[in-house]
Design a protein around this motif. Structure first.
Motif, PDB file in Angstrom:
ATOM      1  N   TYR A 190       0.859  -1.183   0.000  1.00  0.00           N
ATOM      2  CA  TYR A 190       0.000   0.000   0.000  1.00  0.00           C
ATOM      3  C   TYR A 190       0.890   1.226   0.000  1.00  0.00           C
ATOM      4  CZ  TYR A 190      -3.216   3.618   1.591  1.00  0.00           C
ATOM      5  OH  TYR A 190      -3.939   4.776   1.700  1.00  0.00           O
ATOM      6  N   THR A 194       0.570   7.770  -2.601  1.00  0.00           N
ATOM      7  CA  THR A 194      -0.378   7.839  -3.722  1.00  0.00           C
ATOM      8  C   THR A 194      -1.710   7.180  -3.396  1.00  0.00           C
ATOM      9  OG1 THR A 194       0.490   5.792  -4.695  1.00  0.00           O
ATOM     10  CG2 THR A 194       1.490   7.863  -5.416  1.00  0.00           C
ATOM     11  N   GLU A 195      -1.797   6.535  -2.222  1.00  0.00           N
ATOM     12  CA  GLU A 195      -3.016   5.869  -1.769  1.00  0.00           C
ATOM     13  C   GLU A 195      -3.504   4.855  -2.796  1.00  0.00           C
ATOM     14  OE1 GLU A 195      -5.945   8.561  -0.280  1.00  0.00           O
ATOM     15  OE2 GLU A 195      -4.555   9.539   1.096  1.00  0.00           O
ATOM     16  N   THR A 196      -2.572   4.026  -3.281  1.00  0.00           N
ATOM     17  CA  THR A 196      -2.890   2.954  -4.221  1.00  0.00           C
ATOM     18  C   THR A 196      -2.252   1.653  -3.749  1.00  0.00           C
ATOM     19  OG1 THR A 196      -0.984   3.609  -5.575  1.00  0.00           O
ATOM     20  CG2 THR A 196      -3.136   4.432  -6.250  1.00  0.00           C
ATOM     21  N   LYS A 221      -7.454   6.108  -5.987  1.00  0.00           N
ATOM     22  CA  LYS A 221      -8.246   7.065  -5.227  1.00  0.00           C
ATOM     23  C   LYS A 221      -9.086   7.926  -6.151  1.00  0.00           C
ATOM     24  CE  LYS A 221      -8.028  10.580  -1.660  1.00  0.00           C
ATOM     25  NZ  LYS A 221      -7.181  11.352  -0.741  1.00  0.00           N
ATOM     26  N   SER A 222     -10.365   8.058  -5.835  1.00  0.00           N
ATOM     27  CA  SER A 222     -11.242   9.014  -6.493  1.00  0.00           C
ATOM     28  C   SER A 222     -11.407  10.230  -5.595  1.00  0.00           C
ATOM     29  CB  SER A 222     -12.621   8.401  -6.785  1.00  0.00           C
ATOM     30  OG  SER A 222     -12.527   7.391  -7.764  1.00  0.00           O
ATOM     31  N   ILE A 223     -11.241  11.404  -6.165  1.00  0.00           N
ATOM     32  CA  ILE A 223     -11.373  12.647  -5.418  1.00  0.00           C
ATOM     33  C   ILE A 223     -12.521  13.434  -6.025  1.00  0.00           C
ATOM     34  CG2 ILE A 223     -10.193  14.722  -4.595  1.00  0.00           C
ATOM     35  CD1 ILE A 223      -7.572  13.294  -5.115  1.00  0.00           C
ATOM     36  N   TYR A 255      -5.154  10.503 -14.703  1.00  0.00           N
ATOM     37  CA  TYR A 255      -6.468  10.533 -14.074  1.00  0.00           C
ATOM     38  C   TYR A 255      -7.577  10.529 -15.125  1.00  0.00           C
ATOM     39  CZ  TYR A 255      -4.219  12.020  -9.698  1.00  0.00           C
ATOM     40  OH  TYR A 255      -3.439  12.101  -8.576  1.00  0.00           O
ATOM     41  N   THR A 370     -10.295  10.227 -10.975  1.00  0.00           N
ATOM     42  CA  THR A 370      -9.934   8.906 -10.491  1.00  0.00           C
ATOM     43  C   THR A 370      -8.587   8.523 -11.069  1.00  0.00           C
ATOM     44  OG1 THR A 370     -12.260   8.236 -10.416  1.00  0.00           O
ATOM     45  CG2 THR A 370     -10.621   6.480 -10.360  1.00  0.00           C
ATOM     46  N   ARG A 371      -7.645   8.216 -10.214  1.00  0.00           N
ATOM     47  CA  ARG A 371      -6.317   7.872 -10.709  1.00  0.00           C
ATOM     48  C   ARG A 371      -6.342   6.477 -11.345  1.00  0.00           C
ATOM     49  NH1 ARG A 371      -0.318   7.970  -7.866  1.00  0.00           N
ATOM     50  NH2 ARG A 371       0.772   7.517  -9.806  1.00  0.00           N
TER      51      ARG A 371
END
Length: 373
Positions: A190, A194-196, A221-223, A255, A370-371
């Motif tokens: 994890y 990059t939170e992926t 991650k979706s922002i 993204y 969304t990345r």
């Protein structure tokens, strides 16, 4: 050469034999008989803090690895201080290091057998770097302390250098920079920056972003940013950022962009739109203007093809002359590619023709990224 398996009767085990067999308890480091050293994810132990200039390290446990020696398991039973931060340099900044050390006289000839915390002062310079402990030391970095030049403020602590380790098969928290280069097939990591989620492929050296299933959407991650109030602009053709529709994006990423813009304008003023992003980023996008809530006029369906970021005067569909009471919709889909700089993707807009009848971007509009890489 034969070795001693663990827990056989009548065998006396050497300490290095036990440490090598303990390597089974944590994930490997890519070398034969190797182990990844670190603290446990979610464990608040071995945290470094400052009380004024006094350095404190909380109680906790960790594993340390030494090539050829196996896995050392060590702990601090109480909060410990290795001393105080040294005085700042008159001109230059400095980076100091705090680390957990195991003294093993059979390895380092120290005459000691213990575990404790060490503070190592760095060298002040125009481009300071953290110091490196001696070659014979068995250690685990816990924190760096940034010490500005005299008069430049107070020292600050960062625990970013403190690695994590997990049991074999556990999910390993790390950053893009500290992720291991090799690992077992299927080992999941994890990336906290990059939170992926990433995993090692079958060869144990190739990494890929974790997927829900073959060909499915990347888990990233979706922002989301949503307008919570209307924004009205009148008598201006100058582009400016919408106060609500901006989202943070990372460097060197791709993204998928989705947006719904609810707006009201008359035919004389209308709406022009654009996007801004981080330096050297690009965005290919298309928008459709649908007069879905229009009354008394034929519906428009006007595609807008925007190949780059910028205030380029892309125009939404026409409106009923003299009226900004109805609501039209603009949908946007696109791909944003960032370069070496992080920043924000921001929706920008203005009137096409300056006039007193205001153009309004309505509450409920949103932007989502969304990345995907």
């Amino acid at each position: 050469m034969p070795t001693d398996p663990l827990w056989l009767p009548t065998i006396s085990y050497a300490e290095d034999e036990l440490r090598r067999m303990d390597s089974l308890l944590v994930m490997g480091n890519g070398s034969a008989l190797g182990s990844r050293a670190g603290v446990r994810p979610g464990d608040p132990g071995l945290t470094t803090t400052l009380a004024g200039s006094v350095i404190n390290v909380s109680a906790g446990v960790a594993s340390l690895h030494r090539s050829g020696q196996g896995l050392y398991r060590a702990y601090l039973s109480t909060s410990t201080s290795p001393g105080s931060v040294a005085a700042a340099h008159a001109t230059f900044a400095r980076i100091d290091l705090v680390y957990l050390r195991v003294w093993d006289t059979s390895v380092d000839s120290s005459g000691l057998l213990k575990a404790d915390v060490v503070y190592l002062q760095g060298t002040a310079s125009g481009s300071p770097v953290a110091p490196t402990p001696g070659a014979t030391e068995i250690y685990l970095p816990l924190a760096t302390i940034s010490v500005p030049a005299s008069g430049g403020g107070s020292p600050s602590v960062s625990t970013a250098v403190r690695p994590y380790t997990v049991a074999p098969g556990g999910v390993l928290p790390c950053t893009t920079a500290t992720a291991p280069s090799t690992g077992g097939p299927g080992q999941i990591m994890y990336y906290t920056d990059t939170e992926t989620f990433w995993y090692f492929k079958a060869d144990g050296t190739t990494k890929a972003v974790l997927l829900d299933s073959a060909g499915a959407t990347t888990i990233g991650k979706s922002i989301y940013a949503r307008k919570t109030a209307d924004t009205t602009r009148a008598s201006t053709t100058a582009y400016s950022a919408d106060p609500h529709l901006t989202v943070a994006v990372l460097a060197n990423a791709v993204y998928e962009v989705e947006a719904l813009i609810l707006y009201s304008a008359d035919a004389d003023r209308d709406l022009k739109l654009g996007w801004s992003g981080p330096a050297s980023s690009s965005m290919q996008w298309v928008g459709h203007n649908l007069l879905g809530f229009e009354t008394g006029a034929a519906a428009d369906n006007l595609p807008i093809d925007g190949q780059i970021l910028g205030d380029l005067g892309y125009q939404a569909g026409g409106r009923v002359a003299g009226s900004n009471s109805e609501i039209a919709t603009m949908t946007v889909r696109g791909i944003l590619i960032t370069a070496g700089s992080a920043g924000s993707l921001t929706f920008r807009w203005a009137q096409i023709v300056s006039g007193a009848v205001g153009t309004i971007v309505r509450s409920g509009s949103y932007v989502k990224v969304t990345r995907i890489s």
